[in-house]
Design a protein around this motif. Structure first.
Motif, PDB file in Angstrom:
ATOM      1  N   VAL A 199      32.192  52.527  40.962  1.00 12.29           N
ATOM      2  CA  VAL A 199      30.991  52.400  41.774  1.00 12.29           C
ATOM      3  C   VAL A 199      30.481  53.806  42.098  1.00 12.29           C
ATOM      4  N   PRO A 200      29.176  54.058  41.938  1.00 12.56           N
ATOM      5  CA  PRO A 200      28.639  55.387  42.260  1.00 12.56           C
ATOM      6  C   PRO A 200      28.843  55.735  43.732  1.00 12.56           C
ATOM      7  N   LEU A 201      29.123  57.013  43.988  1.00  9.67           N
ATOM      8  CA  LEU A 201      29.221  57.513  45.363  1.00  9.67           C
ATOM      9  C   LEU A 201      27.869  58.080  45.774  1.00  9.67           C
ATOM     10  N   ARG A 202      27.383  57.685  46.910  1.00  9.76           N
ATOM     11  CA  ARG A 202      26.073  58.125  47.393  1.00  9.76           C
ATOM     12  C   ARG A 202      26.028  59.653  47.507  1.00  9.76           C
ATOM     13  N   GLY A 203      24.931  60.230  47.024  1.00  6.43           N
ATOM     14  CA  GLY A 203      24.731  61.662  47.133  1.00  6.43           C
ATOM     15  C   GLY A 203      25.599  62.488  46.212  1.00  6.43           C
ATOM     16  N   SER A 204      26.119  61.870  45.154  1.00 10.55           N
ATOM     17  CA  SER A 204      27.038  62.570  44.259  1.00 10.55           C
ATOM     18  C   SER A 204      26.915  61.991  42.857  1.00 10.55           C
ATOM     19  N   ASP A 205      27.335  62.765  41.864  1.00 13.53           N
ATOM     20  CA  ASP A 205      27.407  62.223  40.506  1.00 13.53           C
ATOM     21  C   ASP A 205      28.793  61.660  40.216  1.00 13.53           C
ATOM     22  N   HIS A 206      29.640  61.590  41.261  1.00 11.03           N
ATOM     23  CA  HIS A 206      30.980  61.028  41.126  1.00 11.03           C
ATOM     24  C   HIS A 206      30.946  59.520  41.384  1.00 11.03           C
ATOM     25  N   SER A 233      74.768  59.370  42.053  1.00 11.01           N
ATOM     26  CA  SER A 233      73.942  58.949  40.923  1.00 11.01           C
ATOM     27  C   SER A 233      72.499  58.763  41.386  1.00 11.01           C
ATOM     28  N   PRO A 234      71.554  58.766  40.440  1.00  7.20           N
ATOM     29  CA  PRO A 234      70.149  58.549  40.811  1.00  7.20           C
ATOM     30  C   PRO A 234      69.903  57.102  41.228  1.00  7.20           C
ATOM     31  N   THR A 235      68.779  56.874  41.878  1.00  9.56           N
ATOM     32  CA  THR A 235      68.333  55.530  42.227  1.00  9.56           C
ATOM     33  C   THR A 235      67.084  55.244  41.405  1.00  9.56           C
ATOM     34  N   TYR A 236      67.012  54.045  40.834  1.00  7.74           N
ATOM     35  CA  TYR A 236      65.858  53.630  40.044  1.00  7.74           C
ATOM     36  C   TYR A 236      65.077  52.575  40.817  1.00  7.74           C
ATOM     37  N   PHE A 237      63.750  52.746  40.835  1.00  7.42           N
ATOM     38  CA  PHE A 237      62.885  51.880  41.615  1.00  7.42           C
ATOM     39  C   PHE A 237      61.786  51.263  40.761  1.00  7.42           C
ATOM     40  N   ARG A 238      61.446  49.994  41.048  1.00  9.50           N
ATOM     41  CA  ARG A 238      60.169  49.426  40.625  1.00  9.50           C
ATOM     42  C   ARG A 238      59.155  50.032  41.583  1.00  9.50           C
ATOM     43  N   THR A 239      58.112  50.636  41.056  1.00 11.50           N
ATOM     44  CA  THR A 239      57.196  51.384  41.906  1.00 11.50           C
ATOM     45  C   THR A 239      55.778  50.868  41.747  1.00 11.50           C
ATOM     46  N   LEU A 240      55.116  50.649  42.878  1.00  9.36           N
ATOM     47  CA  LEU A 240      53.720  50.221  42.900  1.00  9.36           C
ATOM     48  C   LEU A 240      52.906  51.252  43.662  1.00  9.36           C
ATOM     49  N   PHE A 241      51.872  51.775  43.008  1.00 11.65           N
ATOM     50  CA  PHE A 241      50.854  52.606  43.654  1.00 11.65           C
ATOM     51  C   PHE A 241      49.581  51.769  43.679  1.00 11.65           C
ATOM     52  N   THR A 242      48.875  51.756  44.787  1.00 13.10           N
ATOM     53  CA  THR A 242      47.566  51.118  44.835  1.00 13.10           C
ATOM     54  C   THR A 242      46.658  51.958  45.727  1.00 13.10           C
ATOM     55  N   GLY A 243      45.429  52.201  45.249  1.00 14.52           N
ATOM     56  CA  GLY A 243      44.553  53.052  46.036  1.00 14.52           C
ATOM     57  C   GLY A 243      43.184  53.231  45.415  1.00 14.52           C
ATOM     58  N   GLN A 244      42.538  54.344  45.757  1.00  8.89           N
ATOM     59  CA  GLN A 244      41.192  54.681  45.319  1.00  8.89           C
ATOM     60  C   GLN A 244      41.188  56.098  44.746  1.00  8.89           C
ATOM     61  N   ASP A 245      40.506  56.286  43.642  1.00 10.04           N
ATOM     62  CA  ASP A 245      40.306  57.607  43.053  1.00 10.04           C
ATOM     63  C   ASP A 245      38.824  57.917  43.014  1.00 10.04           C
ATOM     64  N   GLU A 246      38.501  59.186  43.124  1.00 14.93           N
ATOM     65  CA  GLU A 246      37.139  59.663  42.910  1.00 14.93           C
ATOM     66  C   GLU A 246      37.097  60.262  41.509  1.00 14.93           C
ATOM     67  N   VAL A 247      36.166  59.788  40.696  1.00 17.67           N
ATOM     68  CA  VAL A 247      36.097  60.190  39.289  1.00 17.67           C
ATOM     69  C   VAL A 247      34.844  61.028  39.049  1.00 17.67           C
ATOM     70  N   ALA A 248      35.042  62.219  38.478  1.00 20.41           N
ATOM     71  CA  ALA A 248      33.930  63.096  38.116  1.00 20.41           C
ATOM     72  C   ALA A 248      33.357  62.650  36.771  1.00 20.41           C
ATOM     73  N   PRO A 249      32.140  63.096  36.426  1.00 21.54           N
ATOM     74  CA  PRO A 249      31.535  62.686  35.155  1.00 21.54           C
ATOM     75  C   PRO A 249      32.387  63.008  33.919  1.00 21.54           C
ATOM     76  N   ASP A 250      33.223  64.043  33.990  1.00 23.56           N
ATOM     77  CA  ASP A 250      34.076  64.398  32.851  1.00 23.56           C
ATOM     78  C   ASP A 250      35.375  63.592  32.804  1.00 23.56           C
ATOM     79  N   GLY A 251      35.568  62.674  33.766  1.00 22.45           N
ATOM     80  CA  GLY A 251      36.771  61.836  33.799  1.00 22.45           C
ATOM     81  C   GLY A 251      37.888  62.409  34.648  1.00 22.45           C
ATOM     82  N   SER A 252      37.720  63.610  35.171  1.00 31.46           N
ATOM     83  CA  SER A 252      38.747  64.181  36.043  1.00 31.46           C
ATOM     84  C   SER A 252      38.711  63.484  37.402  1.00 31.46           C
ATOM     85  N   VAL A 253      39.803  63.629  38.143  1.00 31.73           N
ATOM     86  CA  VAL A 253      39.942  62.967  39.443  1.00 31.73           C
ATOM     87  C   VAL A 253      40.157  64.049  40.507  1.00 31.73           C
TER      88      VAL A 253
END
Length: 155
Positions: free
Chosen positions: A20-27, A47-67
């Motif tokens: 979704v476009p961000l107001r006032g930005s090309d991001h 010993s190490p611990t192994y986890f099932r991991t869930l990330f959920t959130g929002q990213d801001e994406v620039a026109p070149d695909g960078s975050v």
């Protein structure tokens, strides 16, 4: 509180939704959900611990695909005991590289009362060659995260 060094390594897949476009930005902004396996090594542990991991959130994406920035909630579930480690992440770019600060806010079982931060590096791209993160349409991505930090464990 006992301070211990930790090493974080994980990899897996994520789904970016519609952008979704961000107001006032090309991001644009995009919601994401990532499923990974995380290997957490705590200094002094047998010993190490192994986890099932869930990330959920929002990213801001620039026109070149960078975050240039993003944030998310993180839930880690021990793959053998189902105990939880809960936290959040803030994403940013530094020196042209995707980085993050992962903050642990506590958990259950042996992770109850554990707090700390891990400075992480992220490498990500589309799951299929030729796909793009710049179209604004949903896309499957894959990523690899690694970093080090310190956790405080209750005495």
């Amino acid at each position: 509180m006992t301070q211990r060094e930790v090493t974080w390594i994980s990899g897996g897949f994520a789904q970016w939704g519609r952008q979704v476009p961000l107001r006032g930005s090309d991001h644009r902004t995009v919601g994401y959900e990532a499923d990974l396996v995380t290997k957490l090594v705590v200094a002094g542990s047998e010993s190490p611990t192994y986890f099932r991991t869930l990330f959920t959130g929002q990213d801001e994406v620039a026109p070149d695909g960078s975050v240039p920035r993003g944030y998310g909630a993180v839930r880690l579930e021990d793959m053998h005991t189902d105990e939880l480690l809960i936290g959040h992440v803030d994403w940013f770019i530094e020196d042209g590289r995707d980085k993050g600060t992962l903050t642990v806010d506590g958990g259950t079982g042996p992770w109850k009362g554990v707090t700390g931060t891990v400075s992480i590096d992220l490498e990500f791209g589309t799951a299929r060659s030729g796909d793009s993160v710049t179209t604004g349409e949903p896309v499957r991505v894959m990523g690899f995260i690694e970093g080090t930090g310190q956790f405080s464990f209750p005495d």
